[in-house]
Design a protein around this motif. Sequence first.
Motif, PDB file in Angstrom:
ATOM      1  N   LEU A 141      -1.527   9.871 -15.399  1.00 25.07           N
ATOM      2  CA  LEU A 141      -1.816  10.442 -16.717  1.00 25.07           C
ATOM      3  C   LEU A 141      -3.320  10.535 -16.932  1.00 25.07           C
ATOM      4  CD1 LEU A 141      -0.994  11.320 -19.592  1.00 25.07           C
ATOM      5  CD2 LEU A 141      -0.916   8.894 -20.216  1.00 25.07           C
ATOM      6  N   LEU A 142      -4.033   9.474 -16.593  1.00 23.61           N
ATOM      7  CA  LEU A 142      -5.483   9.470 -16.779  1.00 23.61           C
ATOM      8  C   LEU A 142      -6.144  10.550 -15.926  1.00 23.61           C
ATOM      9  CD1 LEU A 142      -7.812   8.029 -18.177  1.00 23.61           C
ATOM     10  CD2 LEU A 142      -7.904   6.445 -16.248  1.00 23.61           C
ATOM     11  N   ALA A 143      -5.662  10.715 -14.697  1.00 29.10           N
ATOM     12  CA  ALA A 143      -6.235  11.740 -13.810  1.00 29.10           C
ATOM     13  C   ALA A 143      -6.038  13.137 -14.382  1.00 29.10           C
ATOM     14  CB  ALA A 143      -5.609  11.637 -12.427  1.00 29.10           C
ATOM     15  N   SER A 144      -4.881  13.370 -15.042  1.00 30.36           N
ATOM     16  CA  SER A 144      -4.616  14.700 -15.596  1.00 30.36           C
ATOM     17  C   SER A 144      -5.532  15.035 -16.763  1.00 30.36           C
ATOM     18  CB  SER A 144      -3.151  14.795 -16.042  1.00 30.36           C
ATOM     19  OG  SER A 144      -2.912  13.959 -17.177  1.00 30.36           O
ATOM     20  N   LEU A 145      -6.157  14.013 -17.361  1.00 28.30           N
ATOM     21  CA  LEU A 145      -7.042  14.230 -18.508  1.00 28.30           C
ATOM     22  C   LEU A 145      -8.519  14.259 -18.106  1.00 28.30           C
ATOM     23  CD1 LEU A 145      -5.293  11.836 -21.050  1.00 28.30           C
ATOM     24  CD2 LEU A 145      -5.020  14.318 -20.835  1.00 28.30           C
ATOM     25  N   THR A 146      -8.802  14.060 -16.821  1.00 30.06           N
ATOM     26  CA  THR A 146     -10.184  14.066 -16.333  1.00 30.06           C
ATOM     27  C   THR A 146     -10.295  15.028 -15.152  1.00 30.06           C
ATOM     28  OG1 THR A 146      -9.790  12.266 -14.768  1.00 30.06           O
ATOM     29  CG2 THR A 146     -10.423  11.639 -17.001  1.00 30.06           C
ATOM     30  N   ASP A 147     -11.455  15.062 -14.552  1.00 30.78           N
ATOM     31  CA  ASP A 147     -11.650  15.931 -13.388  1.00 30.78           C
ATOM     32  C   ASP A 147     -11.432  15.179 -12.082  1.00 30.78           C
ATOM     33  OD1 ASP A 147     -13.843  14.293 -13.465  1.00 30.78           O
ATOM     34  OD2 ASP A 147     -15.289  15.867 -12.952  1.00 30.78           O
ATOM     35  N   ALA A 148     -10.667  14.073 -12.129  1.00 28.92           N
ATOM     36  CA  ALA A 148     -10.421  13.289 -10.918  1.00 28.92           C
ATOM     37  C   ALA A 148      -9.767  14.117  -9.804  1.00 28.92           C
ATOM     38  CB  ALA A 148      -9.572  12.059 -11.252  1.00 28.92           C
ATOM     39  N   PRO A 149      -8.765  14.964 -10.079  1.00 33.22           N
ATOM     40  CA  PRO A 149      -8.187  15.766  -8.986  1.00 33.22           C
ATOM     41  C   PRO A 149      -9.216  16.676  -8.315  1.00 33.22           C
ATOM     42  CG  PRO A 149      -6.714  15.734 -10.885  1.00 33.22           C
ATOM     43  CD  PRO A 149      -8.004  15.125 -11.339  1.00 33.22           C
ATOM     44  N   GLN A 150     -10.111  17.268  -9.120  1.00 31.73           N
ATOM     45  CA  GLN A 150     -11.137  18.134  -8.531  1.00 31.73           C
ATOM     46  C   GLN A 150     -12.113  17.313  -7.673  1.00 31.73           C
ATOM     47  OE1 GLN A 150     -10.244  18.154 -11.754  1.00 31.73           O
ATOM     48  NE2 GLN A 150      -9.215  20.147 -11.917  1.00 31.73           N
ATOM     49  N   ARG A 151     -12.479  16.139  -8.133  1.00 33.00           N
ATOM     50  CA  ARG A 151     -13.352  15.272  -7.333  1.00 33.00           C
ATOM     51  C   ARG A 151     -12.668  14.865  -6.030  1.00 33.00           C
ATOM     52  NH1 ARG A 151     -17.718  12.729  -9.913  1.00 33.00           N
ATOM     53  NH2 ARG A 151     -17.960  13.285 -12.110  1.00 33.00           N
ATOM     54  N   LEU A 152     -11.392  14.587  -6.114  1.00 33.53           N
ATOM     55  CA  LEU A 152     -10.645  14.207  -4.921  1.00 33.53           C
ATOM     56  C   LEU A 152     -10.638  15.346  -3.906  1.00 33.53           C
ATOM     57  CD1 LEU A 152      -8.912  12.008  -3.619  1.00 33.53           C
ATOM     58  CD2 LEU A 152      -6.928  12.976  -4.772  1.00 33.53           C
ATOM     59  N   ALA A 153     -10.455  16.566  -4.387  1.00 33.30           N
ATOM     60  CA  ALA A 153     -10.455  17.728  -3.490  1.00 33.30           C
ATOM     61  C   ALA A 153     -11.819  17.924  -2.839  1.00 33.30           C
ATOM     62  CB  ALA A 153     -10.051  18.979  -4.266  1.00 33.30           C
ATOM     63  N   ASN A 166       0.808  -1.217   0.000  1.00 36.07           N
ATOM     64  CA  ASN A 166       0.000   0.000   0.000  1.00 36.07           C
ATOM     65  C   ASN A 166       0.845   1.273   0.000  1.00 36.07           C
ATOM     66  OD1 ASN A 166      -2.715  -1.064   0.081  1.00 36.07           O
ATOM     67  ND2 ASN A 166      -2.244  -1.811   2.123  1.00 36.07           N
ATOM     68  N   ARG A 167       2.102   1.168   0.396  1.00 40.86           N
ATOM     69  CA  ARG A 167       2.946   2.362   0.448  1.00 40.86           C
ATOM     70  C   ARG A 167       3.435   2.785  -0.936  1.00 40.86           C
ATOM     71  NH1 ARG A 167       4.320   3.712   5.633  1.00 40.86           N
ATOM     72  NH2 ARG A 167       3.806   2.142   7.207  1.00 40.86           N
ATOM     73  N   SER A 168       3.172   1.984  -1.928  1.00 43.71           N
ATOM     74  CA  SER A 168       3.576   2.362  -3.286  1.00 43.71           C
ATOM     75  C   SER A 168       2.714   3.512  -3.785  1.00 43.71           C
ATOM     76  CB  SER A 168       3.443   1.167  -4.223  1.00 43.71           C
ATOM     77  OG  SER A 168       2.095   0.743  -4.280  1.00 43.71           O
ATOM     78  N   GLU A 169       3.285   4.338  -4.665  1.00 43.92           N
ATOM     79  CA  GLU A 169       2.540   5.455  -5.236  1.00 43.92           C
ATOM     80  C   GLU A 169       1.566   4.957  -6.300  1.00 43.92           C
ATOM     81  OE1 GLU A 169       5.143   8.410  -6.788  1.00 43.92           O
ATOM     82  OE2 GLU A 169       5.680   9.198  -4.810  1.00 43.92           O
ATOM     83  N   ALA A 170       0.660   5.854  -6.681  1.00 40.83           N
ATOM     84  CA  ALA A 170      -0.236   5.532  -7.790  1.00 40.83           C
ATOM     85  C   ALA A 170       0.598   5.331  -9.050  1.00 40.83           C
ATOM     86  CB  ALA A 170      -1.248   6.652  -7.990  1.00 40.83           C
ATOM     87  N   ARG A 171       0.205   4.398  -9.872  1.00 44.79           N
ATOM     88  CA  ARG A 171       0.959   4.114 -11.093  1.00 44.79           C
ATOM     89  C   ARG A 171       0.890   5.298 -12.051  1.00 44.79           C
ATOM     90  NH1 ARG A 171       2.121  -1.333 -11.639  1.00 44.79           N
ATOM     91  NH2 ARG A 171       2.308  -1.070 -13.889  1.00 44.79           N
ATOM     92  N   ARG A 172       1.925   5.417 -12.843  1.00 42.24           N
ATOM     93  CA  ARG A 172       2.055   6.602 -13.707  1.00 42.24           C
ATOM     94  C   ARG A 172       0.929   6.687 -14.726  1.00 42.24           C
ATOM     95  NH1 ARG A 172       4.734   5.605 -18.525  1.00 42.24           N
ATOM     96  NH2 ARG A 172       5.664   7.689 -18.492  1.00 42.24           N
ATOM     97  N   GLU A 173       0.405   5.523 -15.170  1.00 41.37           N
ATOM     98  CA  GLU A 173      -0.682   5.589 -16.154  1.00 41.37           C
ATOM     99  C   GLU A 173      -1.959   6.160 -15.545  1.00 41.37           C
ATOM    100  OE1 GLU A 173      -0.047   1.128 -15.174  1.00 41.37           O
ATOM    101  OE2 GLU A 173       1.146   2.946 -15.461  1.00 41.37           O
ATOM    102  N   TYR A 174      -2.169   5.908 -14.244  1.00 38.63           N
ATOM    103  CA  TYR A 174      -3.351   6.477 -13.596  1.00 38.63           C
ATOM    104  C   TYR A 174      -3.150   7.972 -13.330  1.00 38.63           C
ATOM    105  CZ  TYR A 174      -4.608   1.594 -13.034  1.00 38.63           C
ATOM    106  OH  TYR A 174      -4.909   0.274 -13.274  1.00 38.63           O
ATOM    107  N   PHE A 206      -2.905  12.756  -6.536  1.00 37.54           N
ATOM    108  CA  PHE A 206      -2.375  12.018  -7.674  1.00 37.54           C
ATOM    109  C   PHE A 206      -0.970  12.536  -7.969  1.00 37.54           C
ATOM    110  CE2 PHE A 206      -6.908  11.389  -8.464  1.00 37.54           C
ATOM    111  CZ  PHE A 206      -6.936  10.054  -8.838  1.00 37.54           C
ATOM    112  N   PRO A 207      -0.044  11.654  -8.314  1.00 37.40           N
ATOM    113  CA  PRO A 207       1.291  12.140  -8.711  1.00 37.40           C
ATOM    114  C   PRO A 207       1.195  13.013  -9.951  1.00 37.40           C
ATOM    115  CG  PRO A 207       1.285   9.757  -8.339  1.00 37.40           C
ATOM    116  CD  PRO A 207      -0.146  10.202  -8.355  1.00 37.40           C
ATOM    117  N   ALA A 208       2.247  13.768 -10.183  1.00 42.29           N
ATOM    118  CA  ALA A 208       2.284  14.609 -11.377  1.00 42.29           C
ATOM    119  C   ALA A 208       2.240  13.724 -12.618  1.00 42.29           C
ATOM    120  CB  ALA A 208       3.541  15.466 -11.378  1.00 42.29           C
ATOM    121  N   ALA A 209       1.547  14.185 -13.634  1.00 40.04           N
ATOM    122  CA  ALA A 209       1.434  13.406 -14.870  1.00 40.04           C
ATOM    123  C   ALA A 209       2.805  13.222 -15.496  1.00 40.04           C
ATOM    124  CB  ALA A 209       0.504  14.112 -15.847  1.00 40.04           C
ATOM    125  N   PRO A 210       3.119  12.037 -15.975  1.00 40.47           N
ATOM    126  CA  PRO A 210       4.443  11.802 -16.578  1.00 40.47           C
ATOM    127  C   PRO A 210       4.595  12.539 -17.898  1.00 40.47           C
ATOM    128  CG  PRO A 210       3.016   9.903 -16.917  1.00 40.47           C
ATOM    129  CD  PRO A 210       2.259  10.852 -16.015  1.00 40.47           C
TER     130      PRO A 210
END
Length: 742
Positions: free
Chosen positions: A575-587, A565-573, A651-655
């Motif tokens: 990237l996907l978050a940066s293309l959707t409103d997932a960060p705003q929903r998370l906030a 569980n201590r691993s970060e979110a995978r880079r593909e997710y 979410f980590p920064a988009a690659p």
Amino acid sequence: MKTASSTPAPTLPNAQETVMPAKKASRKNTDQPSHKDFQQMVAETRAKMQTPASHQQASAAPAPDEDLPFPVTAAQLDAALPAPTLPATPIPSSPEDLTPGTLGLRLVPLHQTTRSACNVRNHYDPAAIEELAASLKAEGQIENATGRWTTDGQVEIVAGESRRRAQLLRAEQGETGLTLVVNIRELADVDALRISATENMRRRKMTPLEECEAMLRMQQAGALMEDLTTTFGFKTAQPVADRILVAQTLHTTGRELLDRGELSLACAMVIARAPGEDLQLSMIRDATRTYDRASAETLSNRLTRGQFLVKHAKFDVEKSGLEVKRDLFDAFQPYFIDKPAALNAQTKWLEAKAERLRGKGKHTFVHIITDANFSRYGGRGPYVSYGSKGEAGLLLVLNPETGAITEESDMYLRASSSNTGEKAATVKQISESAHQEAHELRARALRESVLGNTHVTLALTVWGLTLGAQPGEGRVKIAELNGLPAQDKRATLMPELDARAAALKDALTPAVIARSMGHHAVLTGYKPDPAALLELLLAMTDEELLGHLNTLVSVTAYDWNIYNNRSEARREYALLASLTDAPQRLARSFRLTDEWLKKYPRPDLLALAEEASLGRALVEDCGTLKEMRARILEHADALHAAGFVPRLVQFPAAPEPTIKAAPAAPQDPTEPERGRALAALARIPDEQLGVLLDESGYDHTDWDTVAEMREWAQTQIDTIGAQSCAEWAVLHQMAETPTAAD
């Protein structure tokens, strides 16, 4: 005095008779008449034996303790005793007398027999059938078959299918007029199954899988667990329940291997309890590999790997109200379903114990460590297992993977470490449960952000089908999906996705055929019939199918390895978050609470205050963790309104793009504005597209489907200029307006 030679020899009544040795006198008959000589007793005995049977029956029987007057010969006894009468052997009726519905022992023409659906056997040895056919030809049918009438006038063979197959083999070889002797009875399915199972158990002809399936079929036909236990010769219900579970849930690959004898029944009973196809297949491979095969016990331990076992809990489990996963017959150790909550309760108990031990003053220090790999001899951190007398301390070690607590006494601080201040406290890390909850928060935000986005849906589908179904890598299968809230919490935590999943479940319900123990994001607890499901889907429109695909893909839009569980979110997710409103929903969904802050040790609370722009000075003079949490929570509402999310949850920064496009013509200046317009269109849900077109000066009724509306809007953005894209005010306003679910 008379000599032996002068004694007259007795004259035998018949020269062919051999006199049996004289019977000893009874102790109750010691005064026999002395006037009866040998010849007279023989004459009287012969007279008795020649008396008619009717006269003998009429005469009074001698007392049980009286002796016969003279011992008789074996030939005389054989002649006097009547021959025993044996019961007559039933003779089956001829085939000509056979009419549907008649019962009893019958000669049934071979062409009028059929295999019974209640026959529990599926495998027959061809060599054994040939041997039986030769025996039937030479000796005839020695043992009757058992059967019952079918609705179409056939006699289905419930017990004796091998004999029927042997006769069929003889018919194939050219013999004619063959029959079977069948005891035709009225039998319900459960009785027919019981007879078939009993016969095959007696002959030891069933494979383990056939036995498991026989128990399941009998249970489905109405047999009680007690009946099954008795029928199959077990003393308790556990082995019966284990075998029924194998018949219900074991994967097809495992069933084939079990049927061929390549997978043991003990391993199959454990594997059948594993949730999800991927885990079962992995366990099947381990149990059947050519070297170092996994035992049933090893497989059982895998079912609870990475789980917080109840046996490790130090807190009051009953009072905690935490739900526990148990196996009916303890095939695996019970564990907590909500692992983060259980770890939190365990941590509270551990902190309270540490405070009590510090108050007693028996140890120089009492520190808490959360580490799955801690070893007193490992040389990790500021602790060693040697030091000066009188400076020993106690470590309380919490394993975040299993919840187990161990105590390491006589531990010492390295010379460079101190027992006061922050340095010792830094050993404690942010709890494992915080990292897991962060993954769950990101998963919920990203999964709901994919809803309504058809382009992302198709991209994720092709992506997932290309990569396969490894955990964390483009999962398409949604069994064992991580981070999916419990059914009763989904409406609150994932309202949009819960509503869409409920609609999909209703649409697929006509294809459901049975209950299932499998996990599924939409059909949990139910199993669809593959053919019926395909027929149902083929009858749907493209728009309906795309909507259902969007729902299923949304559920799989984020995953991670729960054993790390201590691993970060995978880079593909990311990237996907940066293309959707997932960060705003998370906030919008995240808010600092006391329960969340309890997961942070002191150094991380100081860092969190600084990260939230509150400053370390706000909390660094606090004497207790509780006071630090209280000061931070005074600003919780303001931080939520500002959209603050800790780095642990973000979410980590988009690659950076890894695929570079080939050199092309100078970029069209309209592309940035067109891209923003397309992104805005993607954020508008399907049910709002009609409003967008109406307020943009069009009539949405000119389009038949939502898919056509969206396609037209995308075409419009591709054709209009940059300024028009930027000035499409209704589009951008609707994209920024939260929906009711938000």
